[in-house]
Design an enzyme around this catalytic site. Sequence first.
Site, PDB file in Angstrom:
ATOM      1  N   ASP A 123       0.870  -1.193   0.000  1.00 33.77           N
ATOM      2  CA  ASP A 123       0.000   0.000   0.000  1.00 33.77           C
ATOM      3  C   ASP A 123       0.902   1.236   0.000  1.00 33.77           C
ATOM      4  O   ASP A 123       0.483   2.325   0.386  1.00 33.77           O
ATOM      5  CB  ASP A 123      -0.877  -0.043   1.265  1.00 33.77           C
ATOM      6  CG  ASP A 123      -2.000   0.983   1.237  1.00 33.77           C
ATOM      7  OD1 ASP A 123      -2.403   1.415   0.140  1.00 33.77           O
ATOM      8  OD2 ASP A 123      -2.488   1.359   2.333  1.00 33.77           O
ATOM      9  N   LYS A 163      -0.703  -0.923  -4.617  1.00 29.68           N
ATOM     10  CA  LYS A 163      -1.361   0.357  -4.937  1.00 29.68           C
ATOM     11  C   LYS A 163      -0.578   1.092  -6.023  1.00 29.68           C
ATOM     12  O   LYS A 163       0.651   1.146  -5.974  1.00 29.68           O
ATOM     13  CB  LYS A 163      -1.425   1.222  -3.680  1.00 29.68           C
ATOM     14  CG  LYS A 163      -2.023   2.596  -3.966  1.00 29.68           C
ATOM     15  CD  LYS A 163      -2.586   3.220  -2.725  1.00 29.68           C
ATOM     16  CE  LYS A 163      -1.517   3.806  -1.821  1.00 29.68           C
ATOM     17  NZ  LYS A 163      -2.098   4.290  -0.568  1.00 29.68           N
TER      18      LYS A 163
HETATM   19  C1  LIG Z   1      -0.845   4.738   2.786  1.00 26.54           C
HETATM   20  S1  LIG Z   1       0.416   4.366   3.956  1.00 26.54           S
HETATM   21  C2  LIG Z   1       0.064   2.663   4.335  1.00 26.54           C
HETATM   22  C3  LIG Z   1      -1.172   2.459   5.192  1.00 26.54           C
HETATM   23  C4  LIG Z   1      -1.286   1.039   5.695  1.00 26.54           C
HETATM   24  N1  LIG Z   1      -1.555   0.102   4.617  1.00 26.54           N
HETATM   25  C5  LIG Z   1      -2.355   0.885   6.734  1.00 26.54           C
HETATM   26  O1  LIG Z   1      -3.339   0.201   6.454  1.00 26.54           O
HETATM   27  O2  LIG Z   1      -2.233   1.417   7.832  1.00 26.54           O
HETATM   28  C6  LIG Z   1       1.834   4.237   2.928  1.00 26.54           C
HETATM   29  C7  LIG Z   1       3.131   3.944   3.655  1.00 26.54           C
HETATM   30  O3  LIG Z   1       4.151   3.660   2.678  1.00 26.54           O
HETATM   31  C8  LIG Z   1       5.382   3.962   3.310  1.00 26.54           C
HETATM   32  N2  LIG Z   1       6.467   4.037   2.321  1.00 26.54           N
HETATM   33  C9  LIG Z   1       6.607   4.930   1.309  1.00 26.54           C
HETATM   34  N3  LIG Z   1       7.764   4.739   0.656  1.00 26.54           N
HETATM   35  C10 LIG Z   1       8.379   3.674   1.264  1.00 26.54           C
HETATM   36  C11 LIG Z   1       9.612   2.991   1.033  1.00 26.54           C
HETATM   37  N4  LIG Z   1      10.454   3.377   0.069  1.00 26.54           N
HETATM   38  N5  LIG Z   1       9.927   1.938   1.820  1.00 26.54           N
HETATM   39  C12 LIG Z   1       9.077   1.557   2.816  1.00 26.54           C
HETATM   40  N6  LIG Z   1       7.902   2.178   3.095  1.00 26.54           N
HETATM   41  C13 LIG Z   1       7.547   3.217   2.322  1.00 26.54           C
HETATM   42  C14 LIG Z   1       5.088   5.299   3.983  1.00 26.54           C
HETATM   43  O4  LIG Z   1       6.033   5.568   5.002  1.00 26.54           O
HETATM   44  C15 LIG Z   1       3.667   5.080   4.495  1.00 26.54           C
HETATM   45  O5  LIG Z   1       3.661   4.737   5.865  1.00 26.54           O
END
Ligand SMILES: C[S@@+](CC[C@H](N)C(=O)[O-])C[C@H]1O[C@@H](n2cnc3c(N)ncnc32)[C@H](O)[C@@H]1O
Length: 209
Positions: A123, A163
């Site tokens: 996600d 996503k």
């Molecule tokens: C929309 S949130 C996820 C929400 C989660 N699925 C939930 O249900 O609570 C997206 C997450 O992707 C993480 N993210 C973005 N880029 C990333 C990366 N390169 N490596 C790991 N995590 C990453 C962000 O820190 C964020 O917490």
Amino acid sequence: MLCYHMSETKLMVFKVKDHYYKKAKENNYLARSIYKLEEIDQRYRILKSGDLVFDLGYYPGSWIQYTAKKIGKKGLTIGIDIQDINNKLSSLENVRLFKRDIFDLTSPADLEIGRPADVVLSDMAPNTTGIRSVDQARSLNIVEQVFAILPLLLRPGGNFVIKIFESADAQNFIKGQRKSFEKLTALRPKSTRSISKEFFLIGLNYVSK
Ligand SMILES: C[S@@+](CC[C@H](N)C(=O)[O-])C[C@H]1O[C@@H](n2cnc3c(N)ncnc32)[C@H](O)[C@@H]1O
């Protein structure tokens, strides 16, 4: 969660507390995103009891809450995110969390696991700028990275959810991935906010290259 809404004269930033936000709060879920995964899982039967699951970009953890329940005590969910570990999930016994960047991930061993997962979920979303082309490119960069390491993370026959921000480049990229799964399909869950350009790609029965 903050949403940006254009009016004719000004940009308004406001808190949206919609039906799914309130429902998530009432049920002690950490984010409204849970209802996206729930709909995907109910339609495509992604998760089953005993599965090993990698949840990429888990924070704050509503997908973890859902998967932990679905896979049961014999299963294990590994959550990865660049954010600090969310201690609110520490009571879940079949969950392990890592503070990691997906771009540094090279093998399941990095997550102290000796085999690829039955299910990979992502996600992940980039830090958005509000500039559509930039956000689309950043999202696609993440998606390409996940597909690049998928042969290491997902077992043949496994299931996959990711996503994606809608764009012509994203559609072209997806076309090139058709043979990676027995079935590859897209879904925009009902709980997706109307202003959002995201959708989910669902891959069933991974065909290892
Ligand atoms: C929309 S949130 C996820 C929400 C989660 N699925 C939930 O249900 O609570 C997206 C997450 O992707 C993480 N993210 C973005 N880029 C990333 C990366 N390169 N490596 C790991 N995590 C990453 C962000 O820190 C964020 O917490």
